[in-house]
Design an enzyme around this catalytic site. Structure first.
Site, PDB file in Angstrom:
ATOM      1  N   GLU A   1      -5.421  -5.363  -5.044  1.00  0.00           N
ATOM      2  CA  GLU A   1      -5.235  -6.036  -3.773  1.00  0.00           C
ATOM      3  C   GLU A   1      -4.952  -7.514  -4.039  1.00  0.00           C
ATOM      4  O   GLU A   1      -5.302  -8.042  -5.094  1.00  0.00           O
ATOM      5  CB  GLU A   1      -6.461  -5.831  -2.888  1.00  0.00           C
ATOM      6  CG  GLU A   1      -6.626  -4.363  -2.507  1.00  0.00           C
ATOM      7  CD  GLU A   1      -7.901  -4.062  -1.740  1.00  0.00           C
ATOM      8  OE1 GLU A   1      -8.641  -5.003  -1.416  1.00  0.00           O
ATOM      9  OE2 GLU A   1      -8.151  -2.879  -1.465  1.00  0.00           O
TER      10      GLU A   1
ATOM     11  N   SER B   1       0.832  -1.197   0.000  1.00  0.00           N
ATOM     12  CA  SER B   1       0.000   0.000   0.000  1.00  0.00           C
ATOM     13  C   SER B   1       0.874   1.258   0.000  1.00  0.00           C
ATOM     14  O   SER B   1       1.562   1.523  -0.973  1.00  0.00           O
ATOM     15  CB  SER B   1      -0.953  -0.045   1.204  1.00  0.00           C
ATOM     16  OG  SER B   1      -1.906   0.978   1.137  1.00  0.00           O
TER      17      SER B   1
ATOM     18  N   HIS C   1      -4.339  -0.555  -4.230  1.00  0.00           N
ATOM     19  CA  HIS C   1      -5.783  -0.820  -4.044  1.00  0.00           C
ATOM     20  C   HIS C   1      -6.507  -0.477  -5.344  1.00  0.00           C
ATOM     21  O   HIS C   1      -7.576   0.118  -5.363  1.00  0.00           O
ATOM     22  CB  HIS C   1      -6.355   0.018  -2.900  1.00  0.00           C
ATOM     23  CG  HIS C   1      -5.711  -0.219  -1.582  1.00  0.00           C
ATOM     24  ND1 HIS C   1      -6.062  -1.263  -0.770  1.00  0.00           N
ATOM     25  CD2 HIS C   1      -4.720   0.428  -0.951  1.00  0.00           C
ATOM     26  CE1 HIS C   1      -5.315  -1.230   0.328  1.00  0.00           C
ATOM     27  NE2 HIS C   1      -4.489  -0.213   0.230  1.00  0.00           N
TER      28      HIS C   1
END
Length: 290
Positions: A217, A148, A190
């Site tokens: 993801e 992330s 994401h």
């Protein structure tokens, strides 16, 4: 430059406020879904001493480091890594402390967690810690892994803000400098779940030399020598190549107005597919034409 280190960037799972969006979940353990087991195991396998490698989990990007850090330690232990600890740097002064620098020098792997990548770069950028990190990546058998925020911050250009729904309106995407381990790319995370493809389109149309990388993801990329990318994990990687853009209205429209782009090339990678950053060619591992 012949880069000796390896870069493993991961799209993340349920994170705690990456970019300007918040998706808070009281159960911090869910921040590290075990979908990552395959990717985390690959990090261990790619490291210098495998299960004996010294791994530092760096929680600087997270607002809840005391909850997130131990989850990574637990998961890495479960996967056979026995020499893991959490390095939580919350102030810039800490990034010059001898004890912390010695721990980085001794590390075979650093694992940057999710959170806010602007927090990560504003605390670590330009410090002695940052200098050592780059030196190790360039010159040692060393793994930088980031999920992330930790993934988004790895490149020289970094997206730090921009809503998904308005991403193709001029000015909605904000870009700054990242940690600079790899140049010529810009990374968003994401990606599929939050509909961020427009953000990457705008980032690329503004500088078509930069290759856009969108990590879904459950998904990661293993980058070796800063030249070869291999998709790992169970999801998708979107590659946006702007070198063949034929036309755009980017400089003609006002801030907040929609952007048009003609002939923007995209690729979709899944597990074991590779992409060569020197030739810009993708190879599908299970091609129906082989």
């Amino acid at each position: 430059m012949n880069i000796q280190g390896k870069l493993i960037i991961i799209g993340g799972a349920v994170d705690k406020g990456s970019f300007t969006e918040t998706d808070l979940d009281k159960n911090a353990a869910k921040n590290l879904n075990f979908f990552e087991a395959g990717i985390l195991k690959r990090i261990i396998d790619e490291s210098k001493h495998k299960g004996n490698s010294r791994i530092e989990v760096i929680t600087t990007a997270s607002k809840i480091p005391k909850e997130i850090g131990p989850e990574y330690v637990k998961a890495l232990h479960y996967l056979g890594a026995d020499n893991v600890d959490v390095l939580d740097i919350v102030r810039r002064e800490q990034a010059s402390e001898p004890e912390i620098l010695d721990r980085l020098k001794a590390a075979d792997v650093v694992m940057f967690t999710g959170g806010d990548q602007l927090r990560l770069t504003s605390i670590l950028g330009g410090t002695a810690f940052h200098d050592i990190l780059l030196d190790k990546y360039h010159n040692e058998d060393f793994v930088y892994a980031g999920t992330s925020a930790g993934a988004a911050a790895a490149s020289n250009n970094m997206i730090y803000q921009g809503s998904s729904s308005e991403a193709l309106l001029k000015g909605e995407v904000k870009i700054t400098s990242g940690l600079g381990l790899i140049d010529g790319v810009i990374i968003d995370t994401h990606f599929v779940q939050r509909g961020r493809i427009g953000r990457l389109f705008q980032a690329v149309v503004g500088n078509p030399k930069v290759l856009g990388i969108g990590l879904g993801e459950d998904t990661g990329l293993l980058i070796t020598h800063n030249t070869k990318m291999e998709a790992i994990g169970s999801g998708l990687v979107i590659i946006v190549d702007g070198r063949e853009i034929k036309d755009t209205n980017l400089t003609q429209v006002e801030l907040g107005q929609p952007i048009s782009i003609n002939h923007l090339v995209t690729h979709v990678m899944s597990i074991n597919d590779t992409f060569d950053l020197t030739t810009f060619k993708m190879t599908i591992k299970s091609s129906q034409y082989v």
